[in-house]
Design a protein around this motif. Sequence first.
Motif, PDB file in Angstrom:
ATOM      1  N   VAL A 150       0.865  -1.163  -0.097  1.00  0.00           N
ATOM      2  CA  VAL A 150       0.172   0.074   0.020  1.00  0.00           C
ATOM      3  C   VAL A 150       0.895   1.420  -0.004  1.00  0.00           C
ATOM      4  O   VAL A 150       0.673   2.131  -0.568  1.00  0.00           O
ATOM      5  N   ALA A 151       2.087   1.307   0.789  1.00  0.00           N
ATOM      6  CA  ALA A 151       2.858   2.467   1.023  1.00  0.00           C
ATOM      7  C   ALA A 151       3.715   2.617  -0.372  1.00  0.00           C
ATOM      8  O   ALA A 151       3.743   3.784  -1.003  1.00  0.00           O
ATOM      9  N   THR A 152       3.781   1.536  -1.161  1.00  0.00           N
ATOM     10  CA  THR A 152       4.703   1.730  -2.307  1.00  0.00           C
ATOM     11  C   THR A 152       3.630   2.443  -3.216  1.00  0.00           C
ATOM     12  O   THR A 152       3.753   3.273  -4.060  1.00  0.00           O
ATOM     13  N   ASN A 153       2.504   1.712  -3.296  1.00  0.00           N
ATOM     14  CA  ASN A 153       1.259   2.448  -4.191  1.00  0.00           C
ATOM     15  C   ASN A 153       1.150   3.640  -4.153  1.00  0.00           C
ATOM     16  O   ASN A 153       1.026   4.652  -5.057  1.00  0.00           O
ATOM     17  N   ARG A 154       0.903   4.180  -2.723  1.00  0.00           N
ATOM     18  CA  ARG A 154       0.665   5.527  -2.627  1.00  0.00           C
ATOM     19  C   ARG A 154       1.846   6.628  -3.080  1.00  0.00           C
ATOM     20  O   ARG A 154       1.742   7.559  -3.483  1.00  0.00           O
ATOM     21  N   SER A 155       3.083   5.903  -2.672  1.00  0.00           N
ATOM     22  CA  SER A 155       4.385   6.905  -3.154  1.00  0.00           C
ATOM     23  C   SER A 155       4.245   7.067  -4.696  1.00  0.00           C
ATOM     24  O   SER A 155       4.623   7.935  -5.297  1.00  0.00           O
ATOM     25  N   GLU A 156       4.062   5.933  -5.382  1.00  0.00           N
ATOM     26  CA  GLU A 156       3.919   5.802  -6.804  1.00  0.00           C
ATOM     27  C   GLU A 156       2.767   6.935  -7.241  1.00  0.00           C
ATOM     28  O   GLU A 156       3.005   7.733  -8.354  1.00  0.00           O
ATOM     29  N   GLN A 157       1.624   6.841  -6.763  1.00  0.00           N
ATOM     30  CA  GLN A 157       0.478   7.818  -6.991  1.00  0.00           C
ATOM     31  C   GLN A 157       1.127   9.181  -6.719  1.00  0.00           C
ATOM     32  O   GLN A 157       0.643  10.212  -7.556  1.00  0.00           O
ATOM     33  N   LEU A 158       1.577   9.400  -5.554  1.00  0.00           N
ATOM     34  CA  LEU A 158       1.999  10.866  -5.066  1.00  0.00           C
ATOM     35  C   LEU A 158       3.201  11.338  -6.009  1.00  0.00           C
ATOM     36  O   LEU A 158       3.153  12.467  -6.532  1.00  0.00           O
ATOM     37  N   GLU A 159       3.943  10.548  -6.532  1.00  0.00           N
ATOM     38  CA  GLU A 159       4.963  10.958  -7.344  1.00  0.00           C
ATOM     39  C   GLU A 159       4.463  11.320  -8.522  1.00  0.00           C
ATOM     40  O   GLU A 159       4.971  12.259  -9.397  1.00  0.00           O
ATOM     41  N   ALA A 160       3.561  10.679  -9.251  1.00  0.00           N
ATOM     42  CA  ALA A 160       3.015  11.171 -10.437  1.00  0.00           C
ATOM     43  C   ALA A 160       2.317  12.390 -10.375  1.00  0.00           C
ATOM     44  O   ALA A 160       2.248  13.204 -11.294  1.00  0.00           O
ATOM     45  N   ILE A 161       1.593  12.621  -9.164  1.00  0.00           N
ATOM     46  CA  ILE A 161       1.098  14.211  -8.987  1.00  0.00           C
ATOM     47  C   ILE A 161       2.208  15.149  -8.734  1.00  0.00           C
ATOM     48  O   ILE A 161       2.034  15.994  -9.496  1.00  0.00           O
ATOM     49  N   PHE A 162       3.160  14.987  -7.970  1.00  0.00           N
ATOM     50  CA  PHE A 162       4.283  15.817  -8.087  1.00  0.00           C
ATOM     51  C   PHE A 162       4.992  16.199  -9.276  1.00  0.00           C
ATOM     52  O   PHE A 162       5.331  17.152  -9.483  1.00  0.00           O
ATOM     53  N   LYS A 163       4.785  15.265 -10.221  1.00  0.00           N
ATOM     54  CA  LYS A 163       5.557  15.331 -11.473  1.00  0.00           C
ATOM     55  C   LYS A 163       4.586  16.278 -12.290  1.00  0.00           C
ATOM     56  O   LYS A 163       5.115  16.913 -13.319  1.00  0.00           O
ATOM     57  N   ASN A 164       3.472  16.370 -11.924  1.00  0.00           N
ATOM     58  CA  ASN A 164       2.644  17.071 -12.740  1.00  0.00           C
ATOM     59  C   ASN A 164       2.145  18.479 -12.249  1.00  0.00           C
ATOM     60  O   ASN A 164       1.201  19.270 -12.665  1.00  0.00           O
ATOM     61  N   LEU A 165       3.109  18.884 -11.228  1.00  0.00           N
ATOM     62  CA  LEU A 165       2.971  20.249 -10.685  1.00  0.00           C
ATOM     63  C   LEU A 165       3.463  21.281 -11.639  1.00  0.00           C
ATOM     64  O   LEU A 165       4.564  21.337 -12.119  1.00  0.00           O
ATOM     65  N   ARG A 166       2.619  22.305 -11.714  1.00  0.00           N
ATOM     66  CA  ARG A 166       2.988  23.493 -12.682  1.00  0.00           C
ATOM     67  C   ARG A 166       2.707  24.823 -11.818  1.00  0.00           C
ATOM     68  O   ARG A 166       1.916  24.913 -11.041  1.00  0.00           O
ATOM     69  N   LEU A 167       3.405  25.701 -12.251  1.00  0.00           N
ATOM     70  CA  LEU A 167       3.419  27.188 -11.558  1.00  0.00           C
ATOM     71  C   LEU A 167       2.194  27.659 -12.177  1.00  0.00           C
ATOM     72  O   LEU A 167       1.673  27.855 -13.243  1.00  0.00           O
TER      73      LEU A 167
ATOM     74  N   SER B 116      10.769  38.037  -2.726  1.00  0.00           N
ATOM     75  CA  SER B 116       9.736  38.682  -1.943  1.00  0.00           C
ATOM     76  C   SER B 116       8.300  38.030  -2.788  1.00  0.00           C
ATOM     77  O   SER B 116       7.291  38.543  -2.247  1.00  0.00           O
ATOM     78  N   PHE B 117       8.543  37.178  -3.722  1.00  0.00           N
ATOM     79  CA  PHE B 117       7.268  36.561  -4.247  1.00  0.00           C
ATOM     80  C   PHE B 117       6.989  35.195  -3.718  1.00  0.00           C
ATOM     81  O   PHE B 117       7.709  34.520  -3.175  1.00  0.00           O
ATOM     82  N   ILE B 118       5.453  35.078  -3.450  1.00  0.00           N
ATOM     83  CA  ILE B 118       5.056  33.542  -3.187  1.00  0.00           C
ATOM     84  C   ILE B 118       4.805  32.732  -4.682  1.00  0.00           C
ATOM     85  O   ILE B 118       3.897  33.321  -5.431  1.00  0.00           O
ATOM     86  N   TRP B 119       5.325  31.849  -4.722  1.00  0.00           N
ATOM     87  CA  TRP B 119       5.291  30.988  -5.880  1.00  0.00           C
ATOM     88  C   TRP B 119       4.387  29.683  -5.504  1.00  0.00           C
ATOM     89  O   TRP B 119       4.525  28.902  -4.586  1.00  0.00           O
ATOM     90  N   ARG B 120       3.197  29.540  -6.315  1.00  0.00           N
ATOM     91  CA  ARG B 120       2.365  28.417  -5.960  1.00  0.00           C
ATOM     92  C   ARG B 120       2.254  27.310  -7.273  1.00  0.00           C
ATOM     93  O   ARG B 120       1.857  27.711  -8.128  1.00  0.00           O
ATOM     94  N   TYR B 121       2.716  26.096  -6.831  1.00  0.00           N
ATOM     95  CA  TYR B 121       2.846  25.204  -8.016  1.00  0.00           C
ATOM     96  C   TYR B 121       1.461  24.195  -7.537  1.00  0.00           C
ATOM     97  O   TYR B 121       1.419  23.670  -6.560  1.00  0.00           O
ATOM     98  N   ASP B 122       0.819  24.212  -8.754  1.00  0.00           N
ATOM     99  CA  ASP B 122      -0.475  23.143  -8.180  1.00  0.00           C
ATOM    100  C   ASP B 122      -0.401  21.844  -9.309  1.00  0.00           C
ATOM    101  O   ASP B 122       0.023  21.916 -10.523  1.00  0.00           O
ATOM    102  N   TYR B 123      -1.276  20.940  -9.011  1.00  0.00           N
ATOM    103  CA  TYR B 123      -1.459  19.722  -9.982  1.00  0.00           C
ATOM    104  C   TYR B 123      -2.256  19.792 -10.941  1.00  0.00           C
ATOM    105  O   TYR B 123      -3.328  20.635 -10.865  1.00  0.00           O
ATOM    106  N   VAL B 124      -1.544  19.525 -12.190  1.00  0.00           N
ATOM    107  CA  VAL B 124      -2.526  19.849 -13.273  1.00  0.00           C
ATOM    108  C   VAL B 124      -2.719  18.289 -14.024  1.00  0.00           C
ATOM    109  O   VAL B 124      -1.453  17.607 -14.119  1.00  0.00           O
ATOM    110  N   THR B 125      -3.955  18.029 -14.371  1.00  0.00           N
ATOM    111  CA  THR B 125      -4.125  16.404 -14.853  1.00  0.00           C
ATOM    112  C   THR B 125      -3.405  16.232 -16.358  1.00  0.00           C
ATOM    113  O   THR B 125      -2.918  17.166 -16.861  1.00  0.00           O
ATOM    114  N   ASP B 126      -3.186  15.166 -16.377  1.00  0.00           N
ATOM    115  CA  ASP B 126      -2.754  14.726 -17.876  1.00  0.00           C
ATOM    116  C   ASP B 126      -3.469  15.331 -18.912  1.00  0.00           C
ATOM    117  O   ASP B 126      -2.822  15.689 -19.929  1.00  0.00           O
ATOM    118  N   GLU B 127      -4.623  15.217 -18.982  1.00  0.00           N
ATOM    119  CA  GLU B 127      -5.420  15.720 -20.054  1.00  0.00           C
ATOM    120  C   GLU B 127      -5.429  17.147 -20.117  1.00  0.00           C
ATOM    121  O   GLU B 127      -5.227  17.662 -21.145  1.00  0.00           O
TER     122      GLU B 127
END
Length: 445
Positions: free
Chosen positions: A63-80, A422-433
């Motif tokens: 379960v931990a491995t599966n969650r890690s893989e899912q979260l890694e996929a989310i992190f790779k799709n973070l965009r400013l 002095s800027f706040i930078w926010r990176y958000d998850y963007v779907t593959d689509e």
Amino acid sequence: MSGTGSPLKREREEAGTTSSEEDYFTPASSASPSPSKKPKSPSSNDAESQDNTSSDATVAAAVATNRSEQLEAIFKNLRLRRIVKENHASEINQMAFCLNHRHNRTPFGLDHVKVFEKRGSVKRDPWDNSNILGTTGGPQANIYDNEHCGDHLDIMSHFLLDPVGEEGAEELPEMLTCCWIHQPQDTILATAGTGKTIHILSLARSKELVRLSGHNHSVTDIHAHPTKDEYLLSASKDGSVRMWNILTGKCLVIFEIKASVVCFNPTTEGRTFLTGGYNGEIRHWTVPDFNSEPEEPIVVPASESQMLFSNLHSARIDCIRFAKDKVLSKSVNGKVEYWDPETLVQIRTFSIKNTASNQCRFDVSLDQLFFCVGTSNGSVYIYNIESGKTVTELKHRRSTKAIRTCIFARDSRTVVCGGEDSFIWRYDYVTDETLNEWANWKPEP
């Protein structure tokens, strides 16, 4: 250490609602299945117990491995997605979401699903303030709403922390550190810096409640107690770490050590804490026991602490955090060490890529599987703590100055950072689509 108990606990006990919290926060889907009533033969108990333990461990690992893989996929799709300029135009030294771990059991990470109302705001339980973002830098503390106004970081309030009434104060202080503290019917932001004073700010009342005075040099780090809502730990260049009661304004304990950072140990419910030094040393401290708060501060000399490491880091330590009963400690030369506080075994060293000497407070995700840390060239790296691998680099061509602080949102689908520019930078998850739509977009002829 014993105390008077949590104000929130007292409030609920007086209202007779101590048992309702579990009912409110426990979804029906999480209820455990009823235990089997079938009797077991004594001879089979040990073997079945071992088999069950092994099976449970295997399932948990999968379960931990599966969650890690899912979260890694989310992190790779973070965009400013958002950039906000702080009005004080100074370095952002620290920022923090009001996650309220102890009183709020809203799911986090992959389990956190946002439900929107018709007007676009997010439905949430009354104890969940994780949309609130506090930042500190220059002479100000600013508070933002990260959720209720669409996808914008909307300013809620800001506090100008002038030195009026502070002895020897000739100029506006620079705020270096901050943390959130829960109080009944209120949310408290504590912040401190070069002005020597710790400011206790009420979000509900939009005013400063009290100033904690006693340090005679800059306060470089503060940390809220994990179980006592009224207690706070502070580290100062004056050669002391102090524990305070924010409700009475009293200093309770003075630990004689010149530490750059402090961190309560959540596994001991705040009975112990770690300090990181300017020379790279790490010490373990025990908070004195007292049945009632002392009239005068209890003084604890350095000789009563335990030196854990004297040479694990070769430079000033600028951040310490716990992750799954282990410790991550970072020094300004870009080294993050992952180690066991019980055995003192060094598990892994992370060398932050593409960075020169840089002070940056890193953050550990709420599932304690990942951490994010900024660099001197404006990027943020996310690392898998267990595997040691680099998951992704968050970078934008406009972000070129040093990152001083970065944090995960509750749902791990947002990373916010800030620093020298002095800027706040926010990176958000963007779907593959959506990413595919962006990649294939062409202007209309």
